[in-house]
Design a protein around this motif. Structure first.
Motif, PDB file in Angstrom:
ATOM      1  N   TYR A   1       0.857  -1.191   0.000  1.00 23.55           N
ATOM      2  CA  TYR A   1       0.000   0.000   0.000  1.00 23.55           C
ATOM      3  C   TYR A   1       0.886   1.231   0.000  1.00 23.55           C
ATOM      4  CZ  TYR A   1      -3.714   3.261   1.258  1.00 23.55           C
ATOM      5  OH  TYR A   1      -4.610   4.306   1.273  1.00 23.55           O
ATOM      6  N   ILE A   2       0.799   2.017  -1.069  1.00 22.76           N
ATOM      7  CA  ILE A   2       1.593   3.231  -1.236  1.00 22.76           C
ATOM      8  C   ILE A   2       0.634   4.404  -1.030  1.00 22.76           C
ATOM      9  CG2 ILE A   2       3.134   4.512  -2.760  1.00 22.76           C
ATOM     10  CD1 ILE A   2       3.470   1.806  -4.320  1.00 22.76           C
ATOM     11  N   PRO A   3       0.581   4.942   0.185  1.00 20.56           N
ATOM     12  CA  PRO A   3      -0.435   5.951   0.493  1.00 20.56           C
ATOM     13  C   PRO A   3      -0.132   7.315  -0.123  1.00 20.56           C
ATOM     14  CG  PRO A   3       1.044   5.710   2.338  1.00 20.56           C
ATOM     15  CD  PRO A   3       1.458   4.675   1.320  1.00 20.56           C
ATOM     16  N   ALA A   4      -1.190   8.037  -0.412  1.00 22.48           N
ATOM     17  CA  ALA A   4      -1.039   9.410  -0.902  1.00 22.48           C
ATOM     18  C   ALA A   4      -0.681  10.346   0.246  1.00 22.48           C
ATOM     19  CB  ALA A   4      -2.336   9.870  -1.569  1.00 22.48           C
ATOM     20  N   SER A   5      -0.994   9.923   1.472  1.00 24.41           N
ATOM     21  CA  SER A   5      -0.759  10.755   2.652  1.00 24.41           C
ATOM     22  C   SER A   5      -0.517   9.860   3.868  1.00 24.41           C
ATOM     23  CB  SER A   5      -1.984  11.643   2.903  1.00 24.41           C
ATOM     24  OG  SER A   5      -1.937  12.212   4.190  1.00 24.41           O
ATOM     25  N   LEU A   6       0.285  10.353   4.793  1.00 24.09           N
ATOM     26  CA  LEU A   6       0.509   9.622   6.037  1.00 24.09           C
ATOM     27  C   LEU A   6      -0.776   9.506   6.853  1.00 24.09           C
ATOM     28  CD1 LEU A   6       3.961  11.068   7.191  1.00 24.09           C
ATOM     29  CD2 LEU A   6       3.512   8.932   5.968  1.00 24.09           C
ATOM     30  N   LYS A   7      -1.748  10.359   6.552  1.00 20.02           N
ATOM     31  CA  LYS A   7      -3.032  10.323   7.257  1.00 20.02           C
ATOM     32  C   LYS A   7      -3.795   9.029   6.989  1.00 20.02           C
ATOM     33  CE  LYS A   7      -3.518  15.310   7.236  1.00 20.02           C
ATOM     34  NZ  LYS A   7      -4.252  16.460   6.718  1.00 20.02           N
ATOM     35  N   HIS A   8      -3.388   8.275   5.988  1.00 18.73           N
ATOM     36  CA  HIS A   8      -4.057   7.011   5.657  1.00 18.73           C
ATOM     37  C   HIS A   8      -3.610   5.848   6.534  1.00 18.73           C
ATOM     38  CE1 HIS A   8      -4.872   8.515   1.277  1.00 18.73           C
ATOM     39  NE2 HIS A   8      -5.429   9.266   2.214  1.00 18.73           N
ATOM     40  N   PHE A   9      -2.672   6.104   7.457  1.00 23.18           N
ATOM     41  CA  PHE A   9      -2.116   5.012   8.257  1.00 23.18           C
ATOM     42  C   PHE A   9      -3.181   4.314   9.106  1.00 23.18           C
ATOM     43  CE2 PHE A   9       0.351   3.454  12.035  1.00 23.18           C
ATOM     44  CZ  PHE A   9       0.989   2.429  11.366  1.00 23.18           C
ATOM     45  N   ASP A  10      -4.053   5.068   9.716  1.00 20.10           N
ATOM     46  CA  ASP A  10      -5.089   4.448  10.550  1.00 20.10           C
ATOM     47  C   ASP A  10      -5.983   3.542   9.704  1.00 20.10           C
ATOM     48  OD1 ASP A  10      -6.356   4.333  13.283  1.00 20.10           O
ATOM     49  OD2 ASP A  10      -8.088   4.945  12.087  1.00 20.10           O
TER      50      ASP A  10
ATOM     51  N   VAL B   1       3.409  -5.436   7.581  1.00 14.56           N
ATOM     52  CA  VAL B   1       4.722  -4.795   7.652  1.00 14.56           C
ATOM     53  C   VAL B   1       4.519  -3.291   7.594  1.00 14.56           C
ATOM     54  CG1 VAL B   1       6.978  -4.503   6.547  1.00 14.56           C
ATOM     55  CG2 VAL B   1       5.842  -6.747   6.502  1.00 14.56           C
ATOM     56  N   VAL B   2       5.112  -2.581   8.544  1.00 18.84           N
ATOM     57  CA  VAL B   2       5.053  -1.118   8.528  1.00 18.84           C
ATOM     58  C   VAL B   2       6.472  -0.579   8.459  1.00 18.84           C
ATOM     59  CG1 VAL B   2       4.388   0.965   9.776  1.00 18.84           C
ATOM     60  CG2 VAL B   2       2.874  -1.036   9.780  1.00 18.84           C
ATOM     61  N   GLU B   3       6.771   0.042   7.328  1.00 19.43           N
ATOM     62  CA  GLU B   3       8.072   0.695   7.138  1.00 19.43           C
ATOM     63  C   GLU B   3       8.009   2.118   7.708  1.00 19.43           C
ATOM     64  OE1 GLU B   3      11.077   0.089   5.922  1.00 19.43           O
ATOM     65  OE2 GLU B   3      10.860  -1.885   5.025  1.00 19.43           O
ATOM     66  N   GLU B   4       9.141   2.585   8.194  1.00 18.93           N
ATOM     67  CA  GLU B   4       9.288   3.951   8.706  1.00 18.93           C
ATOM     68  C   GLU B   4       8.245   4.262   9.781  1.00 18.93           C
ATOM     69  OE1 GLU B   4      11.956   5.361   8.032  1.00 18.93           O
ATOM     70  OE2 GLU B   4      12.567   4.372   6.191  1.00 18.93           O
ATOM     71  N   LEU B   5       8.240   3.445  10.805  1.00 21.17           N
ATOM     72  CA  LEU B   5       7.269   3.556  11.888  1.00 21.17           C
ATOM     73  C   LEU B   5       7.279   4.930  12.557  1.00 21.17           C
ATOM     74  CD1 LEU B   5       5.148   1.836  13.318  1.00 21.17           C
ATOM     75  CD2 LEU B   5       6.942   0.999  14.827  1.00 21.17           C
ATOM     76  N   ALA B   6       8.447   5.556  12.667  1.00 21.91           N
ATOM     77  CA  ALA B   6       8.535   6.866  13.315  1.00 21.91           C
ATOM     78  C   ALA B   6       7.796   7.952  12.528  1.00 21.91           C
ATOM     79  CB  ALA B   6       9.998   7.259  13.516  1.00 21.91           C
ATOM     80  N   ASP B   7       7.507   7.704  11.251  1.00 23.09           N
ATOM     81  CA  ASP B   7       6.739   8.680  10.459  1.00 23.09           C
ATOM     82  C   ASP B   7       5.271   8.705  10.851  1.00 23.09           C
ATOM     83  OD1 ASP B   7       8.986   9.349   9.012  1.00 23.09           O
ATOM     84  OD2 ASP B   7       8.373   8.296   7.181  1.00 23.09           O
ATOM     85  N   VAL B   8       4.770   7.605  11.406  1.00 22.84           N
ATOM     86  CA  VAL B   8       3.325   7.489  11.634  1.00 22.84           C
ATOM     87  C   VAL B   8       2.951   7.225  13.091  1.00 22.84           C
ATOM     88  CG1 VAL B   8       2.682   6.878   9.275  1.00 22.84           C
ATOM     89  CG2 VAL B   8       3.466   5.085  10.829  1.00 22.84           C
ATOM     90  N   THR B   9       3.946   7.111  13.969  1.00 18.82           N
ATOM     91  CA  THR B   9       3.673   6.960  15.399  1.00 18.82           C
ATOM     92  C   THR B   9       4.576   7.909  16.167  1.00 18.82           C
ATOM     93  OG1 THR B   9       5.315   5.235  15.873  1.00 18.82           O
ATOM     94  CG2 THR B   9       3.165   4.496  15.065  1.00 18.82           C
ATOM     95  N   THR B  10       4.307   8.045  17.457  1.00 15.89           N
ATOM     96  CA  THR B  10       5.123   8.870  18.343  1.00 15.89           C
ATOM     97  C   THR B  10       5.454   8.041  19.577  1.00 15.89           C
ATOM     98  OG1 THR B  10       3.229   9.740  19.563  1.00 15.89           O
ATOM     99  CG2 THR B  10       3.909  10.962  17.571  1.00 15.89           C
ATOM    100  N   PRO B  11       6.388   8.521  20.417  1.00 13.78           N
ATOM    101  CA  PRO B  11       6.730   7.761  21.611  1.00 13.78           C
ATOM    102  C   PRO B  11       5.562   7.600  22.589  1.00 13.78           C
ATOM    103  CG  PRO B  11       8.467   9.314  21.118  1.00 13.78           C
ATOM    104  CD  PRO B  11       7.317   9.634  20.206  1.00 13.78           C
ATOM    105  N   GLY B  12       4.527   8.412  22.445  1.00  9.36           N
ATOM    106  CA  GLY B  12       3.363   8.302  23.325  1.00  9.36           C
ATOM    107  C   GLY B  12       2.468   7.141  22.925  1.00  9.36           C
TER     108      GLY B  12
END
Length: 195
Positions: free
Chosen positions: A70-79, A94-105
């Motif tokens: 899945y090649i999203p048009a926006s990071l907002k599509h992660f959910d 598989v989630v690549e570049e997890l820090a782009d779509v999550t935070t330490p919280g």
């Protein structure tokens, strides 16, 4: 515990070019049902069917077996991606570049479902990041295996040594394509990528 209810959650970290994605691709080579959050299109260039819209993803998930990037048009599509993977079930996520779509919280809602309740859907989860301290703690706390490639920043090595329960010297000594991993029982082993 049944095989369905056994958690399979793998945290994969390491700097750019250290073998993270190559290792994951080897692990999932035989998976018939696989869904990848592929922000750069890397998996689409390696045999996965590229999907670029939510509508097409829903359509593709009607197949009993598929290897989808899945090649999203926006990071907002992660959910949406996470909820779709959870609903599809019995698959590798598989989630690549997890820090782009999550935070330490707290983990975003859909991702939290995948990581905390994915075992009930028979999900195998791989979360991949270059910066583990910037990614959510839910995957680290629930990981059945933590696979660490060379980390370029000393603070990241200190953080991962603590999370993995291994000697910092093991992570400090890593060279490109080498790795250290720790399982949920505290067993630590070393290795090197083979192609």
């Amino acid at each position: 515990m049944s095989e369905k209810n056994r958690a399979r959650i793998v945290m994969v970290c390491g700097g750019s070019g250290t073998g993270k994605s190559a290792w994951v691709k080897q692990q999932i080579a035989g998976a018939r049902r696989c869904l990848v959050w592929d922000i750069t299109g890397e998996y689409a260039r390696h045999g996965f069917e590229p999907v670029t819209s939510a509508a097409r993803l829903i359509e593709a998930l009607e197949q009993s077996a598929a290897r989808l990037a899945y090649i999203p048009a926006s990071l907002k599509h992660f959910d949406f991606f996470c909820r779709a993977a959870f609903a599809w079930g019995r698959c590798v996520v598989v989630v690549e570049e997890l820090a782009d779509v999550t935070t330490p919280g707290k983990a975003p809602t859909g991702w939290g479902m995948v990581v905390r309740r994915g075992r009930h859907q028979s999900l195998t989860v791989y979360g991949i990041t270059q910066r583990p301290a910037e990614s959510d703690k839910t995957i680290i706390g629930n990981a059945t295996l933590t696979h660490c490639c060379k980390l370029k920043r000393a603070p990241d090595r200190v953080y991962m040594a603590r999370e993995m329960g291994c000697a910092l010297a093991l992570l400090d000594a890593l060279k490109p394509l080498e790795w250290v991993e720790a399982d949920e029982f505290g067993r630590v082993r070393r290795g090197k990528m083979r192609f």
